[in-house]
Design an enzyme around this catalytic site. Structure first.
Site, PDB file in Angstrom:
ATOM      1  N   THR A  71       0.826  -1.209   0.000  1.00 21.41           N
ATOM      2  CA  THR A  71       0.000   0.000   0.000  1.00 21.41           C
ATOM      3  C   THR A  71       0.856   1.253   0.000  1.00 21.41           C
ATOM      4  OG1 THR A  71      -0.161  -0.201   2.387  1.00 21.41           O
ATOM      5  CG2 THR A  71      -1.995  -1.037   1.115  1.00 21.41           C
ATOM      6  N   GLY A 121       3.686  -2.689   7.767  1.00 25.01           N
ATOM      7  CA  GLY A 121       4.138  -3.101   9.085  1.00 25.01           C
ATOM      8  C   GLY A 121       5.584  -3.542   9.082  1.00 25.01           C
ATOM      9  N   GLU A 134      -7.460  -5.571   4.888  1.00 18.36           N
ATOM     10  CA  GLU A 134      -7.758  -6.762   4.075  1.00 18.36           C
ATOM     11  C   GLU A 134      -9.093  -6.644   3.361  1.00 18.36           C
ATOM     12  OE1 GLU A 134      -5.178  -8.235   3.918  1.00 18.36           O
ATOM     13  OE2 GLU A 134      -4.168  -8.210   5.855  1.00 18.36           O
TER      14      GLU A 134
END
Lengths: 758, 758
Positions: free
Chosen positions: B150, B189, B468
């Site tokens: 992303t 992350g 998600e």
């Protein structure tokens, strides 16, 4: 290599140019609408003036707040609170200026009780003599106060609090005592670390006539906690003003244990506290005795003149919460509308663009163009205005009621105001709290980020559905009032209505009472009463009918509740869910009615709307959107009450969708009208200029303290910060996890000199 | 005076004795039910074993977490992540043990991507040669990885990402480049501070045949960002494995800028990061080339063998989220049920107790006895089981589908699974996220406190409705599948049904298709189609009919959507709200169906329920409660579809209330069966022993670092900590507010030696 990111710009189109064209595409008159919404107390000019002052002072910067340890947030909060007090004097701020600054700093700080509950209690519950003693200290802020009512074991049920104030006739003192752990005061703002004085609410215990109350002996003192209880009679909770800490050392006085209760959902800068007393003696003058008291000679109780006084002040607090809700929700909606107008995501699935004129992939759509986003945001945008007009109506009711009480001791409107404020507090804070989270989720990933400005807003506001009367509990008070009113109307059919509610109930009964009372379901009304006559209001074509549908549904639920409770004598507890629904229905009816009156009957109501026709036209669409969306969310209640038919209901969603398409082009200008300054928004997503991505990036790249450090990622090493070594890291993190190093303070060198003796 | 609080106990009745009598008053078989729910992978024994290990290690203590600065939370998270890795080796943990420990520590930490997306990409997208190179490093954890997909400007719409990987045929390298700020990787992350390797998803740009791609020249390099774009063709997003930091200094490599994006709603211990590339070169082998690739000699693209592979892995992630939701909601419900059974508030309004036998005020009621509390908590308790059985069904579907793909390349069930997992991910995470907050609010003041254990739970889980696949967006995928299936059924009426969904649609069409297709509203189905024949299922007396009502309503919405989209060719976007409602209706129907099957057709389905009759009886009541409560919440859809009549609907709430009264005595035992350990609950309110008030008090009185300090409350002084002096305080707090002192680190002495060179 130099940091190459400074050369980069966001992809086209740029946020500022998008907002510019959004603003160009609407004829809503922003300044006019802003003036219409925020004229009271010179709000807009005042806001501008105070923002300019605060923005220049480093401690009022909010940019590092989410990085801080909770003890640091309290310290910063205390520094800010002190600074606001000094700024008040420096700039000659009046009370409205001070409240504006407090609103803009947007933090419940350690002085928050000083001008609210602490001051209110002294002013309203003191005798003239007590006022003369305490008011000068209060007004010079020589004492810092808090309000200690709720306890570990009791919140809403004030009558159940355990803290005792036992009268000792020999020394003419009250003995404050906490007989149990649950008697500990709890949640009291500013108590934990800040206040040196408290209003303490305790059960007033006076000796039964003739009983032996030799409480000076140590043995009797111990009995004070348990054994001697039977010889005393409780006269219920009363307020005492008590010095709780030494004015020089700031340590709790002997016989008192005080502390901060720890982190919570929001309010990191507020030291909500706990406090226990062990046979702590205060003088006779500590009891705030304007309305009730204890005769120092005889130990006899002097009854309150009018119990409604206390009851009234909670009502006013609830009214204020209702009036405040619009600006809170407006903040969330402002951020969401601006960001979602800028954010692009996916092309239209049916888009067929001409590859010759525009080569490349189809353009991505503004997220706010999707109906699934509109249905979450645009009804909330409409809700901000619904909250506004009801807030205005509450303001009128509030001041009318207050004036009647103060001028002529006329409490007659208090019951109506209490009912309205309870139901509306419940509904409006639920709408605002849920609305904030709906806005946040609609913003996807960036809504989850700290730069959204939504985190603190959400955390803080989530207290509102609980405080000052839990949202599910207080609806009983509204329902009880409506049942009482319905009972009066049902039992005196044919009399002239004394107000709108009478009229509303009469209209309902005129059509429905017979079919219900004669129905075969009389023994079980709530379950199987026959469906009432279908009125099938023309909600889609006629705005007044839309309002009537809401009133009809509320009347129906009021009538059902009246039947169940008054006629069939059902247990109150068994009806609680229905009573909650009744309160909600009535409160929604109030929101819809006030909104309708404001945008359709302005001249009739005597207040000039000051809005030009294009703006007014949009406001009327927002009214329809709010009302139809609200109706759709509880559609089955409208069906069950006969307010609408299934056929009619089918057309509601298409109409809502159509209204949203009409409101959409005006969304950015509508939120502009709420005039929430960037300083208050504290949001990269919602800033007025729309420079979303540069702000997001800069905040991460420049203003994130975590990025100043390099860490050792190798699992084989216990080292955390590169270079500190494994042993150092181990010791440091063990202490951190266990809370033994005060989260950074031991390390700072401050620890050894200033540790509390508690 | 010594601290007198240690002598005190809470007021009677004590929490532990209340829970003991709650447990004594129910015959639900806790161990049996726990085994029934949590038998898979030896969950219960494993949990017990791992908790015992973690509880003894200081850094795994959670008690100070809410006090910490965010940079400290990251550091603690890194220390914990390293420790879990070392414990795995020390104790010989298998993968399930490691996952259990991770679940119990309850923190998304900096190693979280290593075994998930980083490993998955290497394993599934690499060629055999790439696997041979990377897997050993991965498995020894010599490299720490993340997954960078992303970007600042693109999340859900992966095809829109801007990061480029341009093929340079001269050097046989890919050139990674971020042409804009919005091309910055974002939210990834473990990227911000931890990872030294990343899977980078970038647009694969290959030269158009015959074009000049002399990209070695500096001029061409600059054009790479903008001008040369037209000479390259994008083949869409592809994955590259890239070293991003120096293995010794841990500094970002030249040409890369990386950082942590800053605080967010939850996940304080996770360093979600940003990353930009400036003409950063990686070798040909960086492209993970199992299914597609670039010919190093010709620069030609090699097409993927089966695009469904990528699509499949997101589907599996969604299925896992569905399976996880039950335990998350069970945590919140466990805390709420135990605390609300202990908490007393108000006496029954109609209580008439005998003053002779029990003098004093009427006893206060357990809060859980009030219907207005039950209606919030007990349907959620039922929902935990609904989520469980659907999770189990997803587990079967997941493994069946996975096996079919791996064994025989059979992708036929993937579409069904994709549709089910998308709709259920949306519904189940919404139910769990909203359920957590409903539980929290039901607990009043103490629910707002940090000792509730609800703050982190809520903050963390609030990401799930977004990640998600956004919960409003992905329902389109379920709806599209249902429209496709309805189209097939509607156009081939009379064929034998190939599965349950065919049968469900056929049953609906058999009764309703004619009335709809021949109706006069054909041009505007969603708005004014005639009400379908009323089936009026006997939902109150017949459990199978209750299931049928849910299927009927879902079929009705599927048929309406089919009519609008396929027959009337309406724009997809205009139908989005209806599509969302369709997906929700279908998913609710799945939850109800799976629950029904599990508690009524266990033997038929071949799985032995292993529950004794009293326990099974309560489970069946929970099924009814879940189904009727869910129906009531969307009652108007059931009415509009003709599934029930108004008359029937009137009886639903009384039935729900009756079911809640029947379930209430079993509530404590039912949550006990979920076996959530105190270590995971981290809640004074929800601990198994019920010692609520002592725990709340001790936590505030002993474990709150803020209480170790004494502050100066006087507004006239700028001093904050007593004794530090005004000047020190001013400097310190200015730096704190502006984030200039790294939130404590500069003060700690660590700052000067370890500051990053970024």
């Amino acid at each position: 290599m130099a940091d190459f990111t400074y050369r980069l710009r966001p992809a086209e189109p740029q946020g500022p140019s998008i907002l510019a064209s959004e603003r160009a595409g609407s004829n809503v008159h922003v300044e006019q609408l802003a003036g219409h919404l925020l004229w009271r107390n010179d709000f807009l000019q005042r806001q501008k003036r105070i923002v300019a002052i605060l923005e220049r002072i480093p401690i009022f910067s909010k940019k590092n707040q989410l990085n801080m340890a909770r003890p640091d947030r309290y310290q910063l909060g205390l520094a800010r609170a002190k600074s606001l007090r000094r700024l008040s004097i420096e700039h000659g701020w009046d009370r409205d200026d001070y409240l504006m600054a407090d609103y803009l700093v947007d933090e419940m700080g350690p002085y928050a009780l000083q001008t609210s509950m602490f001051a209110t209690s002294i002013r309203e519950q003191s005798t003239d003599r007590q006022r003369a003693h305490w008011l000068p200290k209060l007004e010079r802020w020589d004492i810092i106060g808090c309000y200690a009512q709720t306890e570990l074991g009791h919140g809403s049920n004030v009558k159940g609090i355990e803290c005792q104030a036992r009268w000792d006739g020999h020394t003419k003192e009250f003995v404050l005592h906490s007989p149990t752990v649950t008697a500990s005061k709890w949640w009291n703002g500013a108590l934990g670390r800040t206040a040196n004085h408290a209003i303490v609410v305790a059960q007033l215990l006076l000796p039964e006539p003739g009983s032996d109350t030799d409480s000076d002996s140590p043995a009797a003192q111990d009995r004070g906690a348990t054994g001697s209880r039977s010889r005393y009679k409780s006269y219920g909770p009363h307020q005492f003003i008590v010095q709780i800490r030494d004015m020089a050392t700031h340590q709790p006085l002997d016989g008192i244990v005080i502390g901060d209760i720890g982190p919570k959902y929001g309010y990191p800068a507020m030291d909500n506290g706990y406090m226990l007393f062990h046979q702590f003696r205060v003088p006779h003058s500590a009891l705030l005795a304007r309305y009730s008291g204890v005769d120092a000679d005889s130990g006899a109780y002097m009854r309150p003149q009018n119990p409604a006084v206390v009851y009234g002040s909670l009502t006013f607090v609830r009214a204020q919460i209702v009036m405040h809700a619009r600006l809170v929700l407006a903040r969330a909606v402002t951020i969401a509308v601006r960001y979602l107008a800028i954010r692009r995501q996916f092309a239209d699935r049916d888009h067929n663009h001409d590859q010759k004129t525009t080569p490349g992939p189809a353009p991505e759509q503004a997220v706010l163009n999707y109906p699934t986003v509109q249905i979450r945001i645009l009804p909330l945008l409409a809700t901000t205005f619904a909250l506004h007009y009801t807030g205005e109506a509450m303001y009128q009711l509030y001041h009318g009621t207050r004036e009647a009480i103060e001028r002529s001791g006329d409490f007659s409107r208090l019951a109506e105001m209490h009912a309205a404020s309870s139901g509306l507090k419940s509904l409006c804070t639920t709408l605002a709290a849920d609305g904030i989270e709906i806005c946040r989720r609609a913003m996807g990933g960036h809504g989850f980020g700290g730069a959204s400005g939504m985190i603190a807003l959400n955390n803080e506001y989530l207290s509102k559905p609980t405080v000052e009367g839990d949202n599910w509990m207080i609806t009983q008070q509204t329902a009880a009032y409506l049942i009482k009113r319905m009972t009066a109307v049902a039992q005196t059919l044919g009399l002239a209505p004394k107000d709108e509610l009478d009229l509303q109930f009469q209209e309902y009964l005129a059509v429905n009472a017979n079919s219900n009372t004669n129905g075969n379901g009389a023994g079980n009304t709530t379950a199987t009463a026959p469906t009432p006559s279908t009125r099938n209001f023309d909600i889609l074509a006629n705005d007044a009918e839309l309002v009537r549908a809401f009133r009809h549904r509320a009347s129906h639920l009021a009538y059902q509740a009246y039947r169940a409770r008054v006629v069939e004598k059902k247990p109150w507890t068994s009806l609680m869910i229905n009573l909650h629904r009744l309160s909600r229905a009535h409160s929604e009816s109030l929101l819809v009615s006030h909104f309708h009156r404001a945008v359709f009957e302005s001249s009739a109501a005597g207040a000039d709307l000051d809005l030009d026709e294009p703006t007014l036209d949009v406001m009327r669409k927002l009214f329809r959107l709010f009302a139809l969306f609200t109706l759709d969310a509880s559609a089955s209640e409208f069906l069950l009450s006969g307010a609408i038919s299934l056929q009619r209901l089918q057309a509601v969603l298409p109409t809502v969708q159509d209204l949203m398409a009409q409101v959409r082009p005006h969304a950015v200008r509508l939120v502009d009208a709420w005039s929430v300054p960037d300083y208050l928004l504290e949001s990269a997503l919602g800033s007025h200029d729309g420079d979303v991505y540069n702000r997001l990036f800069r905040r991460a790249h420049r203003d994130n303290p975590l990025n100043r450090w390099t860490f050792n990622p190798d699992w084989r090493s216990e080292e955390i910060v590169m270079g500190e070594g494994a042993e150092n890291a181990r010791t440091r993190l063990d202490a951190l996890a266990l809370g033994l190093d005060n989260t950074g303070y031991e390390r700072s060198g401050l620890a050894t000199t200033t540790k509390s003796k508690l």
